[in-house]
Design an enzyme around this catalytic site. Structure first.
Site, PDB file in Angstrom:
ATOM      1  N   LYS A 110       0.801  -1.349  -0.109  1.00 58.29           N
ATOM      2  CA  LYS A 110       0.149   0.239   0.009  1.00 58.29           C
ATOM      3  C   LYS A 110       0.946   1.237   0.004  1.00 58.29           C
ATOM      4  O   LYS A 110       0.484   2.210  -0.608  1.00 58.29           O
ATOM      5  CB  LYS A 110      -1.004  -0.080   1.057  1.00 58.29           C
ATOM      6  CG  LYS A 110      -2.019  -0.876   0.798  1.00 58.29           C
ATOM      7  CD  LYS A 110      -2.960  -1.048   2.239  1.00 58.29           C
ATOM      8  CE  LYS A 110      -4.173  -1.993   1.979  1.00 58.29           C
ATOM      9  NZ  LYS A 110      -4.833  -2.635   3.179  1.00 58.29           N
ATOM     10  N   LYS A 189      -3.052  -9.451  -9.961  1.00 62.62           N
ATOM     11  CA  LYS A 189      -4.332  -9.729  -8.878  1.00 62.62           C
ATOM     12  C   LYS A 189      -5.329  -8.651  -9.216  1.00 62.62           C
ATOM     13  O   LYS A 189      -4.872  -7.625  -9.243  1.00 62.62           O
ATOM     14  CB  LYS A 189      -3.867  -9.990  -7.528  1.00 62.62           C
ATOM     15  CG  LYS A 189      -4.894 -10.468  -6.731  1.00 62.62           C
ATOM     16  CD  LYS A 189      -4.226 -10.108  -5.288  1.00 62.62           C
ATOM     17  CE  LYS A 189      -4.827  -8.670  -4.903  1.00 62.62           C
ATOM     18  NZ  LYS A 189      -5.049  -8.307  -3.298  1.00 62.62           N
ATOM     19  N   LYS A 192      -9.231  -3.499  -6.151  1.00 64.33           N
ATOM     20  CA  LYS A 192      -9.562  -1.847  -6.418  1.00 64.33           C
ATOM     21  C   LYS A 192      -8.309  -0.901  -6.700  1.00 64.33           C
ATOM     22  O   LYS A 192      -8.370  -0.211  -7.519  1.00 64.33           O
ATOM     23  CB  LYS A 192     -10.388  -1.792  -5.255  1.00 64.33           C
ATOM     24  CG  LYS A 192     -11.258  -0.499  -5.557  1.00 64.33           C
ATOM     25  CD  LYS A 192     -12.624  -0.599  -5.227  1.00 64.33           C
ATOM     26  CE  LYS A 192     -13.546   0.421  -5.922  1.00 64.33           C
ATOM     27  NZ  LYS A 192     -13.278   1.793  -5.357  1.00 64.33           N
TER      28      LYS A 192
HETATM   29  P1  TYM Z   1     -10.710  -7.067   1.393  1.00 68.22           P
HETATM   30  O1  TYM Z   1     -11.770  -6.209   1.690  1.00 68.22           O
HETATM   31  O2  TYM Z   1      -9.445  -6.541   0.809  1.00 68.22           O
HETATM   32  O3  TYM Z   1     -11.015  -8.414   0.696  1.00 68.22           O
HETATM   33  C1  TYM Z   1     -12.088  -9.099   0.928  1.00 68.22           C
HETATM   34  C2  TYM Z   1     -11.817 -10.674   0.584  1.00 68.22           C
HETATM   35  O4  TYM Z   1     -11.666 -10.768  -0.681  1.00 68.22           O
HETATM   36  C3  TYM Z   1     -10.284 -11.648  -1.064  1.00 68.22           C
HETATM   37  N1  TYM Z   1      -9.934 -11.018  -2.249  1.00 68.22           N
HETATM   38  C4  TYM Z   1      -9.482 -11.855  -3.456  1.00 68.22           C
HETATM   39  N2  TYM Z   1      -9.487 -13.359  -3.437  1.00 68.22           N
HETATM   40  C5  TYM Z   1      -9.073 -13.694  -4.501  1.00 68.22           C
HETATM   41  N3  TYM Z   1      -8.489 -13.167  -5.470  1.00 68.22           N
HETATM   42  C6  TYM Z   1      -8.543 -11.621  -5.552  1.00 68.22           C
HETATM   43  N4  TYM Z   1      -8.298 -10.957  -6.757  1.00 68.22           N
HETATM   44  C7  TYM Z   1      -8.927 -11.131  -4.384  1.00 68.22           C
HETATM   45  N5  TYM Z   1      -9.163  -9.546  -4.032  1.00 68.22           N
HETATM   46  C8  TYM Z   1      -9.690  -9.805  -2.870  1.00 68.22           C
HETATM   47  C9  TYM Z   1      -9.469 -11.190   0.070  1.00 68.22           C
HETATM   48  O5  TYM Z   1      -8.400 -11.880   0.238  1.00 68.22           O
HETATM   49  C10 TYM Z   1     -10.406 -11.153   1.404  1.00 68.22           C
HETATM   50  O6  TYM Z   1     -10.496 -12.235   1.675  1.00 68.22           O
HETATM   51  N6  TYM Z   1      -8.493  -7.395   5.838  1.00 68.22           N
HETATM   52  C11 TYM Z   1      -9.428  -7.872   5.127  1.00 68.22           C
HETATM   53  C12 TYM Z   1     -10.788  -7.538   5.682  1.00 68.22           C
HETATM   54  C13 TYM Z   1     -10.952  -8.308   7.034  1.00 68.22           C
HETATM   55  C14 TYM Z   1     -10.857  -9.800   7.522  1.00 68.22           C
HETATM   56  C15 TYM Z   1     -10.826  -9.442   9.011  1.00 68.22           C
HETATM   57  C16 TYM Z   1     -10.806 -10.766   6.920  1.00 68.22           C
HETATM   58  C17 TYM Z   1     -11.070  -7.512   8.214  1.00 68.22           C
HETATM   59  N7  TYM Z   1     -10.807  -8.240   9.486  1.00 68.22           N
HETATM   60  C18 TYM Z   1     -10.743 -10.814   9.692  1.00 68.22           C
HETATM   61  C19 TYM Z   1     -10.943 -11.901   7.660  1.00 68.22           C
HETATM   62  C20 TYM Z   1     -10.758 -11.932   9.171  1.00 68.22           C
HETATM   63  C21 TYM Z   1      -9.429  -7.244   3.901  1.00 68.22           C
HETATM   64  O7  TYM Z   1      -9.203  -6.164   3.592  1.00 68.22           O
HETATM   65  O8  TYM Z   1     -10.228  -7.876   2.821  1.00 68.22           O
END
Ligand code: TYM
Length: 320
Positions: A110, A189, A192
């Site tokens: 980031k 990958k 956003k």
């Molecule tokens: P976030 O919001 O970035 O993404 C949500 C979920 O989508 C998955 N993901 C993907 N998987 C495969 N290919 C991709 N291109 C792709 N883009 C996104 C992410 O791996 C994720 O599982 N930190 C987390 C949110 C969070 C969380 C937690 C998750 C906060 N607390 C506790 C699990 C447990 C996040 O930013 O996800």
């Protein structure tokens, strides 16, 4: 078994979110007690506009419910409705080694992308550990990019247990290998922040336009196309039947069909795959009270679990 995952309300969800996390998480709803939440505290690390954040929270709630989250089976809530998370996050932070957090790829990525560094962004994995540990989660379905964060949660649980006795369960990430990293328009990958996403609930012309903008090589219409690392084929595998996927793969290999034709077929398959969810979503849009009350009931149930655990932790560390 307790299953927990979260998703940030950082704009419209995309196919990477759906296939990487939502679909596997929704399939796990029948395997144990599932808790899925909207990670709005986490979203504050990147969103600076209150109205946009509020709108995004509502959109994610609609998207998740439309995608098949069943509030009768699953506790669905907003992270910020659970005060125990903030306090637990602080307690975990007091013994989180700096080196452990400095090694986290997500923070480094980031910053490399130009996001302003902040304490919140740096300690993001500690807040995430609080999410995971507060509900005594066994399994955390996530995409590959979040695996390291689940490992941080495990490390912090071990440290706490060593310091204060057995307080926390050790969580396991659950990652479906074939969808662990869904590629975006440019083959990187889907994310956003890379601007390479295909939205989950776009209208027809916007979806068509995004699919048609998938980058391809310069092979001529007549020549066979490479099936290795093809974004079109990779996405098609998730939305088409195995037989249709096989047929497309063979047509790639035999040549005589241009990428434009394959993209049109991919667009049709994505559109049809999400059609029932799109319909459910428009019904939910007319019933926002239901969405709000689902989140409120979810928060009540999640609070009961997290509060009980926090009381145990307070007592163990000497705050009680
Ligand atoms: P976030 O919001 O970035 O993404 C949500 C979920 O989508 C998955 N993901 C993907 N998987 C495969 N290919 C991709 N291109 C792709 N883009 C996104 C992410 O791996 C994720 O599982 N930190 C987390 C949110 C969070 C969380 C937690 C998750 C906060 N607390 C506790 C699990 C447990 C996040 O930013 O996800």
């Amino acid at each position: 078994m307790r299953i927990l995952s979260g998703i940030q309300p950082s704009g419209s969800l995309h196919l990477g979110n759906y296939f990487g996390m939502m679909r596997p998480a929704l399939q796990l709803q029948d395997q144990g007690e599932a808790l899925y939440f909207i990670a709005d505290y986490h979203a504050l690390t990147t969103t600076r506009h209150a109205d946009i954040l509020r709108k995004n929270i509502r959109e994610v709630a609609l998207d998740f419910l439309a995608a098949g989250l069943d509030p009768k089976k699953t506790i669905f809530f907003r992270q910020s409705e659970i005060p125990a998370i903030g306090e637990l996050s602080w307690i975990l932070a007091t013994l989180a080694p700096m080196g452990l957090l400095e090694r986290c790829h997500s923070y480094k990525d980031k910053i490399a992308k130009g996001l302003p560094s902040s304490l919140g962004l740096f300690s993001y994995p500690v807040l995430m550990a609080a999410d995971i540990l507060a509900y005594e989660s066994d399994l955390v379905p996530v995409g590959k990019d979040q695996k390291q964060h689940v490992e941080v949660a495990r490390d912090l649980a071990v440290k706490m247990n060593e310091a204060y006795g057995p307080l926390f369960k050790l969580p396991e990430p659950s990652i479906c290998e074939e969808v662990a990293s869904i590629p975006g328009l440019d083959g990187a990958k889907m994310s956003k922040s890379y601007g390479n996403t295909i939205g989950l609930f776009l209208d027809e012309s916007a979806l068509r336009q995004q699919v048609m903008s998938i980058k391809t090589d310069s092979s001529s219409l007549e020549s066979p196309k490479s099936t290795e690392n093809s974004v079109i084929l990779e996405l098609y595998a998730h939305v088409a039947s195995p037989a249709d996927y096989q047929t497309m793969k063979e047509r790639f290999q035999s040549g005589g069909v241009g990428y434009g034709t394959f993209k049109k077929e991919l667009f049709e398959a994505i559109w049809n795959y999400f059609l029932p969810m799109r319909e459910r979503r428009s019904q939910l849009l007319n019933n926002l009270d239901y969405v709000e009350s689902t989140l409120a009931q979810g928060a009540e149930r999640a609070n009961a679990i997290a509060h009980a655990l926090l009381e145990k932790v307070r007592s163990a560390v000497g705050l009680r």
